[in-house]
Enzyme design. Structure first.
Site, PDB file in Angstrom:
ATOM      1  N   HIS A 149      -0.841  -2.893  11.742  1.00 52.96           N
ATOM      2  CA  HIS A 149       0.536  -2.407  11.845  1.00 52.96           C
ATOM      3  C   HIS A 149       1.037  -2.564  13.266  1.00 52.96           C
ATOM      4  O   HIS A 149       0.297  -2.910  14.161  1.00 52.96           O
ATOM      5  CB  HIS A 149       0.610  -0.934  11.445  1.00 52.96           C
ATOM      6  CG  HIS A 149       0.129  -0.676  10.054  1.00 52.96           C
ATOM      7  ND1 HIS A 149      -1.150  -0.261   9.792  1.00 52.96           N
ATOM      8  CD2 HIS A 149       0.743  -0.798   8.875  1.00 52.96           C
ATOM      9  CE1 HIS A 149      -1.300  -0.122   8.485  1.00 52.96           C
ATOM     10  NE2 HIS A 149      -0.159  -0.446   7.899  1.00 52.96           N
ATOM     11  N   ARG A 165       0.060   5.582  11.040  1.00 56.26           N
ATOM     12  CA  ARG A 165      -1.399   5.452  11.171  1.00 56.26           C
ATOM     13  C   ARG A 165      -1.714   4.046  11.647  1.00 56.26           C
ATOM     14  O   ARG A 165      -1.835   3.110  10.862  1.00 56.26           O
ATOM     15  CB  ARG A 165      -2.088   5.747   9.835  1.00 56.26           C
ATOM     16  CG  ARG A 165      -2.009   7.219   9.455  1.00 56.26           C
ATOM     17  CD  ARG A 165      -2.764   7.533   8.194  1.00 56.26           C
ATOM     18  NE  ARG A 165      -1.960   7.271   7.005  1.00 56.26           N
ATOM     19  CZ  ARG A 165      -1.270   8.202   6.346  1.00 56.26           C
ATOM     20  NH1 ARG A 165      -1.295   9.446   6.742  1.00 56.26           N
ATOM     21  NH2 ARG A 165      -0.573   7.879   5.282  1.00 56.26           N
ATOM     22  N   GLU A 218      -9.876  -3.024   5.098  1.00 53.30           N
ATOM     23  CA  GLU A 218      -9.581  -2.147   3.966  1.00 53.30           C
ATOM     24  C   GLU A 218      -8.492  -2.758   3.080  1.00 53.30           C
ATOM     25  O   GLU A 218      -8.568  -2.672   1.848  1.00 53.30           O
ATOM     26  CB  GLU A 218      -9.144  -0.768   4.461  1.00 53.30           C
ATOM     27  CG  GLU A 218     -10.203  -0.018   5.272  1.00 53.30           C
ATOM     28  CD  GLU A 218     -11.460   0.326   4.478  1.00 53.30           C
ATOM     29  OE1 GLU A 218     -11.367   0.581   3.267  1.00 53.30           O
ATOM     30  OE2 GLU A 218     -12.556   0.313   5.098  1.00 53.30           O
ATOM     31  N   ASP A 269      -2.364  -4.416   3.488  1.00 52.60           N
ATOM     32  CA  ASP A 269      -2.446  -4.645   4.936  1.00 52.60           C
ATOM     33  C   ASP A 269      -3.462  -5.733   5.283  1.00 52.60           C
ATOM     34  O   ASP A 269      -4.437  -5.939   4.575  1.00 52.60           O
ATOM     35  CB  ASP A 269      -2.848  -3.348   5.654  1.00 52.60           C
ATOM     36  CG  ASP A 269      -1.803  -2.265   5.470  1.00 52.60           C
ATOM     37  OD1 ASP A 269      -0.653  -2.608   5.119  1.00 52.60           O
ATOM     38  OD2 ASP A 269      -2.148  -1.086   5.670  1.00 52.60           O
ATOM     39  N   TYR A 284       5.264   2.958  10.691  1.00 51.22           N
ATOM     40  CA  TYR A 284       4.072   3.569  10.140  1.00 51.22           C
ATOM     41  C   TYR A 284       3.281   4.351  11.195  1.00 51.22           C
ATOM     42  O   TYR A 284       3.110   3.888  12.319  1.00 51.22           O
ATOM     43  CB  TYR A 284       3.193   2.483   9.531  1.00 51.22           C
ATOM     44  CG  TYR A 284       2.161   3.046   8.619  1.00 51.22           C
ATOM     45  CD1 TYR A 284       2.557   3.820   7.546  1.00 51.22           C
ATOM     46  CD2 TYR A 284       0.820   2.847   8.848  1.00 51.22           C
ATOM     47  CE1 TYR A 284       1.622   4.382   6.715  1.00 51.22           C
ATOM     48  CE2 TYR A 284      -0.124   3.395   8.016  1.00 51.22           C
ATOM     49  CZ  TYR A 284       0.284   4.160   6.948  1.00 51.22           C
ATOM     50  OH  TYR A 284      -0.639   4.716   6.132  1.00 51.22           O
ATOM     51  N   GLU A 334       0.799  -1.225   0.000  1.00 47.76           N
ATOM     52  CA  GLU A 334       0.000   0.000   0.000  1.00 47.76           C
ATOM     53  C   GLU A 334       0.832   1.276   0.000  1.00 47.76           C
ATOM     54  O   GLU A 334       0.435   2.283  -0.560  1.00 47.76           O
ATOM     55  CB  GLU A 334      -0.944   0.017   1.216  1.00 47.76           C
ATOM     56  CG  GLU A 334      -2.082  -0.990   1.099  1.00 47.76           C
ATOM     57  CD  GLU A 334      -3.019  -0.927   2.292  1.00 47.76           C
ATOM     58  OE1 GLU A 334      -3.299   0.186   2.772  1.00 47.76           O
ATOM     59  OE2 GLU A 334      -3.468  -1.995   2.747  1.00 47.76           O
ATOM     60  N   ASP A 368      -6.152  -6.170   7.020  1.00 42.50           N
ATOM     61  CA  ASP A 368      -7.391  -5.742   7.671  1.00 42.50           C
ATOM     62  C   ASP A 368      -8.459  -5.579   6.592  1.00 42.50           C
ATOM     63  O   ASP A 368      -8.219  -5.869   5.420  1.00 42.50           O
ATOM     64  CB  ASP A 368      -7.173  -4.459   8.484  1.00 42.50           C
ATOM     65  CG  ASP A 368      -6.695  -3.282   7.627  1.00 42.50           C
ATOM     66  OD1 ASP A 368      -6.760  -3.379   6.380  1.00 42.50           O
ATOM     67  OD2 ASP A 368      -6.254  -2.278   8.204  1.00 42.50           O
TER      68      ASP A 368
END
Length: 765
Positions: free
Chosen positions: A333, A290, A86, A82, A288, A9, A84
């Site tokens: 993350h 976020r 999304e 990632d 990361y 991403e 998850d």
DNA sequence: CAGTGAGCGAGCTTCCGCTTGACTT
């Protein structure tokens, strides 16, 4: 032709991973989502089982073309978005856009960026998890339905260009409700009695103990009576309790806690924190930024331990793994930590250095030993009253993690001063130096800061690490709330002091309600909030997100059908939309304040076309009403009749000077005088527009006109060389130009000026 | 820069969550 293509991403992640993989691997980034619901219209075929209309947004076309090209040049494509909801959706959209066979397992996930973890991931690919994808589609579509069906209702019933959404509307609600609690709060006061004791009867400099009376007194006379008792009392040490205790470090940073601490310790806004963190991340200095996870990788744990032992010694090290407790966390993350814990500082801007240091300290402290403290409580008895005085002291026996970092609190508690206590024994006599009773007012709950709002949203499970900062900027952008300072108001407090047997009283001023960078609701925010609560109570309910999240989780587990869930939600929701459009009137938040005491004309306040407005009189009986805008610090909800009437005093005429009228008024930029179509600002704190006299106005006008004359240094036809606030500058055709440094003003010719202007014009083009 | 509050109507606005630049001051 390259053997393997890995898609992640984030480009920074791609760069890091590529280093671990051999030359058979190419790693590129999708820059987040590559497809979304159509921008125009709803983008959802509601009639057809909520069939979504996906498109590649304009700004993503370039990335997608690059992805397509890279894909055509690779033998095997791995999708490593990632792990998850999304991320799974991104993988699915990628597979679709790149026309990959859905039956070939090409989905991989990394839990850590190490060679082992990456090769392990590639040995264990899987297919895309459609249940997880569907839970994302349900989330996306629900948010679109809520936002794109309610917002147009607001355009019709309140004002154009407004917005509503599952996240932003709750954020506004929190701020509006807090403000109303503050508005209705009635401060109460009581007297807090504190005393300074000494251990020696004669020596007033002997070891002293600060203590507070166990009782507060509601009124001054009761406080005085108690001080009289204090004056004649004999004091003894009643009890001494020593309690050992420990304090533990806070977990490593998530996005939300980083934003809170960067605000408290460094004064950063939420957006500023994210910008600086992004820079550090792109430079490979932190992980990361976020994230909702407090997890640290094994590598980070080991490295931190090494650093702690090297810097502080073995006994300061204690490896800990923290459990993420925030609602709805997806933990794709790690926590935010230094990429290399052995880097104690970094190069960069001041802000980058400061934020890095904060992250470093928090991470390292989280892996350090508990602090060991000893808390002593002393109770001091009086022989003539059951009231006691209590003193506490705390000694840190072993500092542990406190050596590096301690978390700040939102409440500024200065009360808890922890003094060192002198050696004492039970029944020992004590003597007072001074006893004082100070009037203390209760305070309402504090207004939200950007950071404390993020904290609250996270607690409610509303919003995600990637949206906290944008949400806060959206609600300010729409004018629902505004970040402001307030000077507060002076109030008087009484204090009584007992000194050497004498009681004296004094009155002091204190400032109450002073605010800095706090979120205040605006009128339009309150009106929209009330409209939403009235018509869509379940959407703005604090539990709405938590409830739908539960259903998204069930969809992800394959226990619930996503289209079924949407049908159940949308049926009643859409009915409410239609009935609101049909039945409800426009909402202006109108309040009738009363009538003008002399003319009897009605006075109302409401939201007008250009903002909150007061109206005097009405047009029904042929009369022409007068209008006046409310000032920035006035709310429709709280303005009084007197305050509203005062708005109509300005602008007022002061008189005539040389056949032209002098008018004093209050504009966007403060109070002003208008004369011969020119404006003269009134100085803050010096001149008051309500009481300004003609004489003073003439003086201000003269003064400014004289200054204007001094301003002009040279004049070349339409080019003026002027003296400004920041030094000399050129002015021509209403545009200003800076003069290059080192120019000799005396020798400046018209040609020089023209050349400066031409150069400057070129630059801006 | 310092104002506006008549009324009509075309065309636009808007969500949340993933990612960074491309913009301007």
């Amino acid at each position: 032709m390259i053997e393997n293509l890995v898609i992640v991403e984030s480009p920074a992640k791609a760069k890091t991973i590529e280093k671990f993989l051999g030359k058979d691997f190419r790693v590129i980034s999708s820059f987040g989502h590559i497809r979304d619901l159509a921008k125009k219209n709803l983008g959802i075929d509601v009639e057809n089982d909520f069939s979504p209309v996906y498109e590649i947004p304009k700004e993503k076309i370039k990335v997608v073309n690059e992805l397509r090209k890279a894909a055509s040049e690779a033998k095997i494509i791995w999708i490593a978005s990632d792990e998850d909801r999304e991320g799974e959706a991104i993988a699915w959209h990628l597979a679709g856009v790149l026309k990959l066979n859905p039956d070939t397992p090409r989905r991989i996930v990394f839990h850590e960026i190490t060679k082992d973890a990456i090769s392990n991931a590639i040995e264990n690919p899987r297919k895309i998890n459609m249940d997880l994808v569907n839970s994302q589609q349900a989330r996306r579509i629900l948010d679109r339905l809520v936002g794109f069906e309610i917002s147009p209702v607001l355009w019709k019933k309140v004002q154009p260009s407004l917005s509503a959404g599952r996240v932003q509307s709750v954020a506004v609600r929190l701020i509006v409700e807090r403000e109303r609690e503050i508005i209705s709060f009635k401060p109460e006061s009581s007297y807090r009695v504190t005393s300074v004791f000494r251990i020696d009867e004669k020596d007033t400099e002997s070891s002293i103990i600060r203590a507070e009376a166990s009782k507060r007194f509601p009124h001054g006379d009761e406080a005085v009576k108690f001080l009289e008792l204090c004056s004649s009392a004999q004091y003894t040490v009643g009890s001494i309790t020593v309690k050992p205790g420990t304090r533990s470090p806070a977990p490593p940073f998530t996005t939300s806690t980083l934003q809170q601490e960067a605000y408290r310790k460094l004064g950063f806004s939420v957006a500023q924190t994210m910008t600086v963190a992004q820079k550090l991340y792109e430079a490979g200095k932190i992980t990361y930024m976020r994230t909702d996870s407090t997890n640290l990788s094994k590598l980070a744990l080991a490295k931190s331990r090494e650093v702690i032992i090297a810097e502080y010694g073995e006994k300061y090290a204690k490896t800990r793994q923290f459990v993420t407790k925030s609602k709805g966390a997806q933990e794709a993350h790690e926590a935010i930590r230094p990429a290399y814990p052995d880097n104690l500082s970094v190069q960069g801007t001041q802000n980058e250095k400061k934020l890095y240091e904060l992250i470093w300290k928090r991470t390292i402290a989280s892996q350090m030993a508990d602090a060991i403290v000893e808390k002593t409580t002393i109770i001091i008895n009086m022989n003539n009253s059951s009231v006691t005085f209590n003193a506490t002291g705390e000694i840190v026996k072993f500092d542990g993690f406190l050596k590096v970092y301690s978390e700040s609190s939102d409440l500024d508690n200065h009360d808890e001063e922890k003094d060192l206590l002198p050696p004492l024994k039970t029944d020992m006599p004590l003597y007072y130096n001074i006893v004082s009773a100070v009037q203390k007012f209760t305070t309402p709950l504090p207004r939200y800061t950007e950071a404390s709002l993020v904290k609250k949203l996270e607690e409610l499970g509303i919003g995600r690490p990637s949206t906290y900062a944008p949400t806060i900027s959206t609600i300010q952008h729409r004018g629902y709330v505004s970040k402001e300072d307030r000077p507060g108001e002076k109030r008087q407090i009484t204090l009584y002091t007992l000194d050497k047997g004498k009681i004296t009283s004094a009155v002091k001023n204190e400032v109450a309600g002073k605010e800095k960078s706090k979120l205040f609701p605006q009128d339009i925010g309150m009106i929209v909030n009330d409209f939403l609560i009235e018509n869509f109570p379940e959407i703005v309910d604090y539990n709405f997100t938590a409830e739908v999240e539960e259903q998204f989780d069930e969809i992800a587990l394959g226990k619930l059908k996503w289209t079924g869930m949407l049908h159940k939600f949308y049926g009643p929701f859409h009915k409410t939309i239609e009935s609101t459009l049909e039945k409800k009137n426009r909402k202006t938040g109108v309040r009738v304040l009363g009538n003008h005491p002399e003319t009897g004309e009605p006075v109302t306040v409401r939201m007008g076309r250009f903002g909150p407005v007061a109206q005097l009189g009405n047009s029904d009986d042929g009369g022409k009403p007068r209008f006046a805008s409310l000032t920035r610090d006035q709310l429709i909800e709280t303005i009084t009749l007197e305050e509203a009437l005062r708005l109509f005093i300005l602008p007022r005429s002061l008189g005539i000077l040389e056949e032209a009228e002098i008018v004093v008024g209050k504009g966007k930029f403060g109070p002003y005088i208008r004369y011969q179509n020119k404006f003269f600002s009134l100085k803050k704190g010096v001149d008051d527009p309500y009481s300004l006299t003609l004489e003073r106005a003439v003086e201000i006008i003269r003064e400014k006109n004289e200054n204007e004359k001094k301003k002009v240094i040279k004049e070349f036809d339409d080019i003026l060389l002027l003296n400004g606030r920041y030094g000399p500058y050129l002015s021509s055709n209403k545009k200003n130009y800076r003069i290059p440094r080192g120019t000799d003003l005396n020798k400046l010719t018209k040609e020089d000026c023209i050349s400066i202007i031409e150069k400057s014009e070129k630059k801006t083009k």
